[in-house]
Design a protein around this motif. Structure first.
Motif, PDB file in Angstrom:
ATOM      1  N   LYS A   1      23.025   8.071  92.074  1.00  5.73           N
ATOM      2  CA  LYS A   1      23.899   6.937  91.786  1.00  5.73           C
ATOM      3  C   LYS A   1      25.106   7.414  91.000  1.00  5.73           C
ATOM      4  O   LYS A   1      25.000   8.323  90.164  1.00  5.73           O
TER       5      LYS A   1
ATOM      6  N   THR B   1      25.629   3.115  99.844  1.00  7.50           N
ATOM      7  CA  THR B   1      25.554   1.659  99.670  1.00  7.50           C
ATOM      8  C   THR B   1      26.119   1.278  98.311  1.00  7.50           C
ATOM      9  O   THR B   1      26.263   2.127  97.422  1.00  7.50           O
TER      10      THR B   1
ATOM     11  N   ALA C   1      25.835   0.121  94.600  1.00 10.02           N
ATOM     12  CA  ALA C   1      24.734   0.378  93.667  1.00 10.02           C
ATOM     13  C   ALA C   1      24.058  -0.909  93.233  1.00 10.02           C
ATOM     14  O   ALA C   1      22.871  -0.913  92.904  1.00 10.02           O
ATOM     15  N   ASP C   2      24.799  -2.007  93.243  1.00  7.76           N
ATOM     16  CA  ASP C   2      24.221  -3.305  92.860  1.00  7.76           C
ATOM     17  C   ASP C   2      25.100  -4.416  93.430  1.00  7.76           C
ATOM     18  O   ASP C   2      26.114  -4.165  94.084  1.00  7.76           O
ATOM     19  N   ARG C   3      24.710  -5.669  93.186  1.00  6.19           N
ATOM     20  CA  ARG C   3      25.426  -6.817  93.733  1.00  6.19           C
ATOM     21  C   ARG C   3      26.870  -6.879  93.227  1.00  6.19           C
ATOM     22  O   ARG C   3      27.783  -7.278  93.952  1.00  6.19           O
ATOM     23  N   THR C   4      27.091  -6.507  91.982  1.00  2.00           N
ATOM     24  CA  THR C   4      28.438  -6.608  91.411  1.00  2.00           C
ATOM     25  C   THR C   4      29.419  -5.643  92.071  1.00  2.00           C
ATOM     26  O   THR C   4      30.626  -5.816  91.967  1.00  2.00           O
TER      27      THR C   4
ATOM     28  N   ARG D   1      14.582   3.778  97.895  1.00  2.00           N
ATOM     29  CA  ARG D   1      15.080   4.120  96.563  1.00  2.00           C
ATOM     30  C   ARG D   1      16.227   5.121  96.643  1.00  2.00           C
ATOM     31  O   ARG D   1      16.174   6.066  97.430  1.00  2.00           O
TER      32      ARG D   1
ATOM     33  N   ALA E   1      25.407   4.159  95.648  1.00  2.00           N
ATOM     34  CA  ALA E   1      24.119   4.856  95.658  1.00  2.00           C
ATOM     35  C   ALA E   1      23.977   5.627  96.962  1.00  2.00           C
ATOM     36  O   ALA E   1      24.432   5.174  98.018  1.00  2.00           O
TER      37      ALA E   1
ATOM     38  N   GLU F   1      29.525  -5.015  95.375  1.00  2.00           N
ATOM     39  CA  GLU F   1      29.672  -5.284  96.807  1.00  2.00           C
ATOM     40  C   GLU F   1      31.104  -5.580  97.232  1.00  2.00           C
ATOM     41  O   GLU F   1      31.539  -5.169  98.308  1.00  2.00           O
TER      42      GLU F   1
END
Length: 276
Positions: A8, A116, A118-121, A4, A21, A123
């Motif tokens: 963020k 990393t 924060a979400d797929r969008t 976790r 994140a 990347e």
């Protein structure tokens, strides 16, 4: 599943921004921890603040922060006053500039985090920033409010992600000259230097942190297990250490031992995977 995130926000370079994140890269949660107990009852004891003059307990609501300006003279700061000094966070990791990694002294390194998307969008933007730095062999110096403090952060590509290392401020790092001022400026040369270089050459290796064990933690675990099972562990006798009197003789002996024990370099886990 990835651990976790503990923070963020946005990684921002000029007009390019990417939701990111932070994840803790180092943790002490696996270390053996002890509680303080009452030897007579076996119950845990609790700490209690007392007045230094009266010796009477001071309840939490009566406790307040104070900064000592002179012996026994304090400036009292109320909780809301301290809270007002905490900088506002806009949840943005703003890149100030790019530097080469060799430009920064690692004595300023504080704590590492994994960075990393924060979400797929996020990347694609994340990969663009990461690969741009990787190709240019650069790192980013950024600023952000992290955990109620303004922090300077060094961001570097690392595998498919990035490493974000918080940096100590200049005033937090003592000058090396303070520690080194009494070291004599000795010139080492000739056979003594050749022997030292030979010892280093015969003990060359590659970085593999898994080759090093935390012997103290292992000893504590053995001790706890032995106590649970009712076994006794005899205390270890301290090793006798002899003072080195003849440095040249010690170097020659070490060089001879090093030559005998020299072995092929151990492959790192990454190297083993490539060869496999």
């Amino acid at each position: 599943m990835a651990p976790r995130a503990i923070w963020k926000g946005l990684l921002k370079i000029a007009e390019v921004s990417c939701p990111v994140a932070l994840h803790a890269a180092a943790s002490t949660s696996e270390r053996i921890a002890f509680h303080t107990l009452n030897r007579a009852t076996g119950n845990r004891v609790r700490r209690q603040f007392t007045d230094s003059d009266t010796g009477k307990p001071v309840e939490k609501d009566d406790q307040v922060k104070g900064y000592e300006v002179s012996d026994g003279d304090y400036v009292i700061l109320e909780p809301e006053e301290i809270a007002g000094a905490v900088p506002d966070s806009d949840k943005t990791l703003t890149v100030a500039c790019f530097i080469t990694c060799k430009d920064i002294d690692d004595v300023y390194f504080d704590r590492p985090y994994y960075l990393t998307p924060a979400d797929r969008t996020a990347e694609e933007a994340f990969a663009l920033i990461r690969e741009g730095m990787r190709r240019k062999k650069m790192a980013a110096l950024a600023r952000a409010v992290l955990f109620r403090r303004v922090r300077t952060v060094l961001v570097r590509p690392h595998g498919p992600g990035m490493i974000a290392t918080t940096l100590n401020f200049d005033y937090e790092v003592r000058p090396a000259s303070e520690a080194f001022r009494d070291i004599s400026n000795l010139k080492i040369k000739g056979e003594m230097l050749d022997l030292a270089k030979h010892i280093i050459d015969t003990k060359m290796g590659e970085f593999d942190i898994t080759a090093f064990d935390d012997r103290y933690e292992a000893a504590l675990a053995d001790l706890v297990k032995a106590k649970q099972e009712g076994r006794k562990i005899a205390p270890k006798k301290p090793e006798k250490r002899e003072n080195v009197v003849d440095l040249m003789a010690a170097l020659r002996e070490s060089a001879g031992l090093a030559t005998k024990k020299a072995a092929p370099r151990k492959k790192t886990p990454a190297a083993r995977r490539k060869s496999g």
